[in-house]
Design an enzyme around this catalytic site. Structure first.
Site, PDB file in Angstrom:
ATOM      1  N   LYS A   1       0.831  -1.211   0.000  1.00  0.00           N
ATOM      2  CA  LYS A   1       0.000   0.000   0.000  1.00  0.00           C
ATOM      3  C   LYS A   1       0.867   1.263   0.000  1.00  0.00           C
ATOM      4  O   LYS A   1       0.649   2.196  -0.774  1.00  0.00           O
ATOM      5  CB  LYS A   1      -0.909  -0.008   1.238  1.00  0.00           C
ATOM      6  CG  LYS A   1      -1.642   1.269   1.487  1.00  0.00           C
ATOM      7  CD  LYS A   1      -2.681   1.499   0.423  1.00  0.00           C
ATOM      8  CE  LYS A   1      -3.273   2.887   0.515  1.00  0.00           C
ATOM      9  NZ  LYS A   1      -4.364   3.073  -0.440  1.00  0.00           N
TER      10      LYS A   1
ATOM     11  N   CYS B   1      -3.841  10.774   1.216  1.00  0.00           N
ATOM     12  CA  CYS B   1      -3.142   9.507   0.982  1.00  0.00           C
ATOM     13  C   CYS B   1      -1.737   9.737   0.431  1.00  0.00           C
ATOM     14  O   CYS B   1      -0.749   9.446   1.099  1.00  0.00           O
ATOM     15  CB  CYS B   1      -3.921   8.662  -0.016  1.00  0.00           C
ATOM     16  SG  CYS B   1      -5.637   8.493   0.464  1.00  0.00           S
TER      17      CYS B   1
END
Ligand code: SAJ
Length: 405
Positions: free
Chosen positions: A207, A261
Site C-alpha cells: 500500500k 493519501c
C-alpha cells in the site's frame, strides 16, 4: 431487523472508505454492522443518508439501510468478521499515528471469538498488523491460533470508489497462511478483481509503495515544470511529446500534491527507514515545494504589478480542492497557496471553488465573475468548467495545472 440476525461483518469507521465498503458489501447480501464514534454519522447512515460526497454512494446506502442489510451504531456487535477502516494521519514528526487503529482494535477485542476474522484496511506502517495481533492475544490469550488476522489495503480512487471496490485487484496478507486464506474467502464474496495472497508485512508495504510510487512520479513532473519555466519550454507539450516514446509515461505537473493519501503515506516509509528512503523523501519535499514555488510566483507578479500600476492588483485563485472535480480540501496545495496569497500580499484575492457552495474561512466567488474582475489569474486546479472560460489576453495568467495547455 438486523439486530436479531447473525451479522457477517462489523466495519469500524464509516468514513471515506469504511462507509462505501460497508454499503457495498451490504448490497451483495451480507449483513453489515457499521460503527462510528461520531453520533451524527451514525444517525445520518441510519436515516439512509450520507455525510460525504461520492458518486452512487447515496443510493447504495439508502437501499442497504432500507433492506435491513446495513445498520450503524456507536459500538460493535458479535459478528464473524471485523474490519478496521479508520484514519491513520501522521504526527508532527511525520510518524504514523496508529492510535485510531489501536483504539478500534481495543473496542472489538471483547467481541472476538474462535473462528473470527480480523482485518485491517487502514493504511498502516509495516508491522502494524503484527502489533495488533500481539495486542489481541495479550488481552485474549485463549484466542491464540484460533482467530484469523490479516491486512488488506484499500485501493479505491475517490470519485470512483464504488466501481473500484468491486473491480480492483486486492492484496491480502495474513499473519499466517490460514489467515490469508480465510480473509481471501471473505473478499471473494464481493470482489471481482483478482485476490493476491501474501504476508501481512508485504501487504502493508505494498500500500505504501503504491502511493509513494505515484508521489515520486508526480515529483518528476513537477520538477520538470520548474526546469521548463526557467528554460522557456511549455512543459505540457514537452511531456506529451516525451510520452510518445513507448516506454515513457510521465504524469502531469500541478500546484503540488494533496489529499489524505499520497501526501501522507510516503512519510510512513521515510520515518521508519530514513537512511534508505532517499528518493521517496526527496519527492515528498519536491511536491511540497511546488506549492510554495507557485505561491511565490503569484506573489512576485503581484508586487511587480503593484509597482507598475501604483495600486493593488486583483488576483483570482481558481480552485481550492486537492484535485479536479471533487469537493475535498484535505491537504490541498491550492488551499495553501490561496491562504499564502491572502496573507502575504496587498492584493484583493478572489477565491473560487465551483464544487462547494460555502466555506468557513474563504469567501467564495463565482468563477466567471472572478476571471472577469482579476488582473492576475492563478489556475490552481483543473476543474472541468474552467476549460470553458475564453482566454482574455489582457490578463496575466499563471497556469499551474494545464488549463491553457
Ligand atoms: N496529481 C498530480 N499529477 C498527476 C496525478 C495526480 O499532480 O498526474 C495530484 C492530484 O492533483 C492530487 C494528488 O496528486 O493533488 C493525488 O491525487 P490522485 O488522483 O493521484 O490520488 P488520490 O489521493 O485521490 O488516491 C490515491 C490513489 N493511489 C494511487 O493511484 C496509487 C488511490 O488508488 C488510493 O486508494 C488512494 O490514494 C488511497 O486511499 O490511498
Amino acid at each position: 431487523m438486523l439486530k436479531e440476525e447473525k451479522i457477517d461483518a462489523v466495519f469500524m469507521g464509516l468514513g471515506y472508505i469504511g462507509l462505501p465498503t460497508a454499503a457495498f458489501t451490504a448490497s451483495k447480501g451480507l449483513r453489515i454492522w457499521g460503527v462510528d464514534i461520531n453520533p451524527d454519522v451514525v444517525e445520518t447512515v441510519n436515516r439512509g443518508e450520507i455525510h460525504i460526497v461520492e458518486p452512487h454512494l447515496g443510493d447504495l446506502v439508502k437501499e442497504a439501510v432500507r433492506s435491513g442489510h446495513l445498520q450503524a451504531s456507536g459500538r460493535p456487535q458479535t459478528a464473524d468478521a471485523y474490519f478496521i477502516v479508520v484514519p491513520t494521519p501522521f504526527k508532527q514528526n511525520h510518524r504514523a499515528d496508529i492510535s485510531y487503529v489501536e483504539a478500534a482494535t481495543r473496542t472489538v477485542i471483547p467481541y472476538l471469538k474462535a473462528g473470527d476474522l480480523y482485518v485491517i484496511e487502514s493504511t498502516s506502517p509495516v508491522m502494524t498488523t503484527e502489533k495488533m495481533a500481539t495486542l489481541i492475544f495479550k488481552e485474549r490469550p485463549e484466542l491464540k491460533d484460533k482467530i484469523y488476522i490479516a491486512y488488506c489495503p484499500e485501493r479505491v480512487l475517490p470519485g470512483n470508489v464504488i466501481y473500484e471496490l468491486e473491480h480492483n485487484d486486492r492484496v491480502i496478507g495474513g499473519i499466517n497462511p490460514e489467515s490469508t486464506r480465510k480473509a481471501t474467502e471473505f473478499y471473494s464474496r464481493f470482489v471481482k478483481g483478482t485476490l493476491h495472497p501474501t504476508n501481512a508485512r508485504t501487504a502493508e508495504m505494498c500500500k505504501l509503495t503504491e502511493n509513494s510510487s505515484r508521489d515520486v512520479q508526480i515529483a518528476f513532473a513537477n520538477e520538470l515544470s520548474m526546469i521548463c519555466d526557467k528554460a522557456g519550454i511549455n512543459v505540457w507539450e514537452l511531456i506529451a511529446l516525451a510520452n510518445k516514446h513507448p516506454r515513457v509515461h510521465i504524469l502531469q505537473p500541478g500546484c503540488g500534491v494533496g489529499g489524505h493519501c499520497i501526501a501522507v503515506d510516503p512519510w510512513f516509509i521515510v520515518s521508519d527507514y530514513p537512511e534508505q528512503a532517499q528518493i521517496i523523501k526527496r519527492s515528498r519535499e519536491t511536491n511540497d515545494y511546488k506549492a510554495d514555488w507557485c505561491a511565490n510566483r503569484v506573489l512576485e507578479i503581484c508586487r511587480e504589478l503593484e509597482r507598475k500600476n501604483g495600486k493593488e492588483p486583483v488576483v483570482a485563485c481558481m480552485g481550492l480542492a486537492f484535485k479536479p472535480d471533487i469537493d475535498d480540501l484535505r491537504e490541498s496545495p491550492a488551499k495553501y497557496i490561496a491562504s499564502r496569497i491572502i496573507s502575504e500580499s496587498n492584493a484583493e484575492v478572489l477565491v473560487v471553488e465551483p464544487n462547494i457552495s460555502k466555506h468557513k474561512t474563504f469567501q467564495l466567488t463565482d468563477y466567471s465573475e472572478a476571471y472577469r474582475k482579476a488582473d492576475i489569474v492563478a489556475w490552481l486546479v483543473a476543474h472541468t468548467p474552467f476549460y470553458n472560460i475564453p482566454e482574455d489576453r489582457s490578463k496575466i495568467e499563471l497556469d499551474f495545472c494545464g488549463i491553457r495547455k
